[in-house]
Design an enzyme around this catalytic site. Structure first.
Site, PDB file in Angstrom:
ATOM      1  N   TYR A  85       0.871  -1.186   0.000  1.00 14.07           N
ATOM      2  CA  TYR A  85       0.000   0.000   0.000  1.00 14.07           C
ATOM      3  C   TYR A  85       0.903   1.230   0.000  1.00 14.07           C
ATOM      4  CZ  TYR A  85      -3.845   3.072   1.655  1.00 14.07           C
ATOM      5  OH  TYR A  85      -4.780   4.073   1.808  1.00 14.07           O
ATOM      6  N   LYS A 105      -0.791  -1.093  -4.371  1.00  8.22           N
ATOM      7  CA  LYS A 105      -1.931  -0.161  -4.432  1.00  8.22           C
ATOM      8  C   LYS A 105      -1.309   1.224  -4.519  1.00  8.22           C
ATOM      9  CE  LYS A 105      -5.223   1.035  -0.972  1.00  8.22           C
ATOM     10  NZ  LYS A 105      -5.580   2.414  -1.257  1.00  8.22           N
TER      11      LYS A 105
HETATM   12  O1  NGF Z   1      -8.957   7.809   1.464  1.00  2.00           O
HETATM   13  C1  NGF Z   1      -7.889   7.830   0.923  1.00  2.00           C
HETATM   14  C2  NGF Z   1      -6.750   8.490   1.577  1.00  2.00           C
HETATM   15  N1  NGF Z   1      -7.675   7.311  -0.277  1.00  2.00           N
HETATM   16  C3  NGF Z   1      -8.679   6.502  -0.934  1.00  2.00           C
HETATM   17  C4  NGF Z   1      -8.089   5.154  -1.207  1.00  2.00           C
HETATM   18  O2  NGF Z   1      -6.873   5.228  -1.896  1.00  2.00           O
HETATM   19  C5  NGF Z   1      -7.843   4.578   0.186  1.00  2.00           C
HETATM   20  C6  NGF Z   1      -9.260   7.122  -2.159  1.00  2.00           C
HETATM   21  O3  NGF Z   1     -10.327   6.323  -2.546  1.00  2.00           O
HETATM   22  C7  NGF Z   1      -8.069   3.222   0.324  1.00  2.00           C
HETATM   23  O4  NGF Z   1      -8.234   2.534  -0.632  1.00  2.00           O
HETATM   24  C8  NGF Z   1      -8.039   2.722   1.691  1.00  2.00           C
HETATM   25  O5  NGF Z   1      -6.973   2.384   2.180  1.00  2.00           O
HETATM   26  O6  NGF Z   1      -9.077   2.690   2.333  1.00  2.00           O
HETATM   27  C9  NGF Z   1      -9.744   8.545  -1.861  1.00  2.00           C
HETATM   28  O7  NGF Z   1     -10.572   8.560  -0.721  1.00  2.00           O
HETATM   29  C10 NGF Z   1     -10.523   9.115  -3.034  1.00  2.00           C
HETATM   30  O8  NGF Z   1      -9.776   9.011  -4.194  1.00  2.00           O
HETATM   31  C11 NGF Z   1     -10.897  10.583  -2.757  1.00  2.00           C
HETATM   32  O9  NGF Z   1      -9.751  11.380  -2.745  1.00  2.00           O
HETATM   33  O10 NGF Z   1      -6.714   9.775   1.179  1.00  2.00           O
END
Ligand code: NGF
Length: 291
Positions: free
Chosen positions: A136, A164
């Site tokens: 990640y 990721k």
């Molecule tokens: O929420 C974040 C952090 N990033 C998410 C995602 O990369 C996180 C992204 O969907 C994720 O997958 C997890 O670990 O839960 C964003 O929320 C989205 O693109 C809006 O910016 O910033």
């Protein structure tokens, strides 16, 4: 072995107002992602799950609930990373025993760990588990950058199957795609799904897919079919929505949008803030505008 490619919702945490886990709400969100959103996978215990504010027992309970509810209906990837390496090792064993399809771990954060320490961390987590690991990589929150050469060293371990990629650097994404054609790359920024798909990602993992799955699927499939202009129209609407969600508070607003659909997504975990009347009212407006 189950296919890992595809679109994943980063599973939200569901909490009662006192911060305890709202099991009923969590189960509803999981079912919504399987039955209504038709996601390929769930990413459990990530940023969206508010994981880094939870105790080890709470993390385990959420992993258990997700597996119990999802059974084998969807691919399950568990984020087990923590700067407490012993906890990560324990969680990795726990989810592998539960039957998760893969694990993932955020790069160790807060202290300025050198690359040798980062490598040791991943090697240690995967050492005693028979599973697949997706790194990640989210440098804007962790401050940890990894170069293409360093990724190559991490990928020497065959259990480390992908990354990721929550990063807006598309030059790096293109370099990674070229260098590692056989590794899995998941896009982490929902607002950049179209350009990431053009560059050949294997899937995407995102918070907003909990509510915006149909548009995300359209963007992904249209782009893969080379219908870029059509995909861009959907990305534009999606990004209007994401901008409004971010303005109103990311995870709380996604939960409020789910509540509009009858899902008891609950509250965020402190120190994330609760809901003001203005935030609730704005979420209703956002819901009316986009759904
Ligand atoms: O929420 C974040 C952090 N990033 C998410 C995602 O990369 C996180 C992204 O969907 C994720 O997958 C997890 O670990 O839960 C964003 O929320 C989205 O693109 C809006 O910016 O910033």
């Amino acid at each position: 072995m189950r296919e890992l490619k595809g679109l994943y919702s980063a599973l939200l945490g569901a909490f009662h107002e006192d911060g305890s886990i709202n099991e009923k709400g969590l189960r509803q969100i999981i079912r919504h992602n399987i039955d209504h959103n038709k996601m390929d996978g769930l990413y459990v215990g990530g940023s969206t799950g508010e994981n880094f504010m939870l105790s080890t027992d709470e993390k385990k309970r959420i992993f258990e609930i997700a597996k119990d509810e999802a059974k084998n209906d969807i691919t399950l990837m568990a984020q087990v990373g923590s700067i407490n390496l012993k906890e990560s090792v324990e969680l990795a064993k726990f989810v592998v025993d539960l039957g998760y399809d893969a694990i993932s771990a955020v790069t160790p954060f807060y202290y300025k760990f050198g690359f040798d320490e980062v490598r040791h961390y991943y090697e240690t987590i995967v050492a005693d588990v028979d599973t697949r690991m997706v790194i990640y990589f989210i440098p804007f929150l962790t401050g940890v950058n990894i170069s293409v050469d360093q990724f190559a060293k991490l990928f020497e371990n065959k259990k480390i199957v992908g990354v990721k990629f929550t990063q807006g650097d598309f030059y790096l994404l293109e370099r990674m795609r070229k260098a590692f054609p056989d590794k899995l790359i998941f896009a982490g920024f929902d607002e950049m799904l179209l350009p990431a798909t053009v560059l050949g990602i294997d899937g995407a993992i995102g918070s907003t897919y909990n509510v915006n799955a149909a548009r995300a699927r359209q963007i992904y499939e249209l782009t893969r079919a080379n219908k870029i202009a059509e995909a861009l129209e959907v990305q534009h609407v999606t990004n209007d929505l994401i901008t409004d969600i971010l303005d109103n508070g990311l995870y709380g607003t996604i939960k409020l949008l789910l509540a509009e659909q009858g899902i008891e997504a609950g509250y965020c975990r402190e120190p994330m803030k609760g809901y003001t009347p203005e935030m609730r009212a704005r979420a209703k407006e956002i819901y009316k505008k986009y759904f």
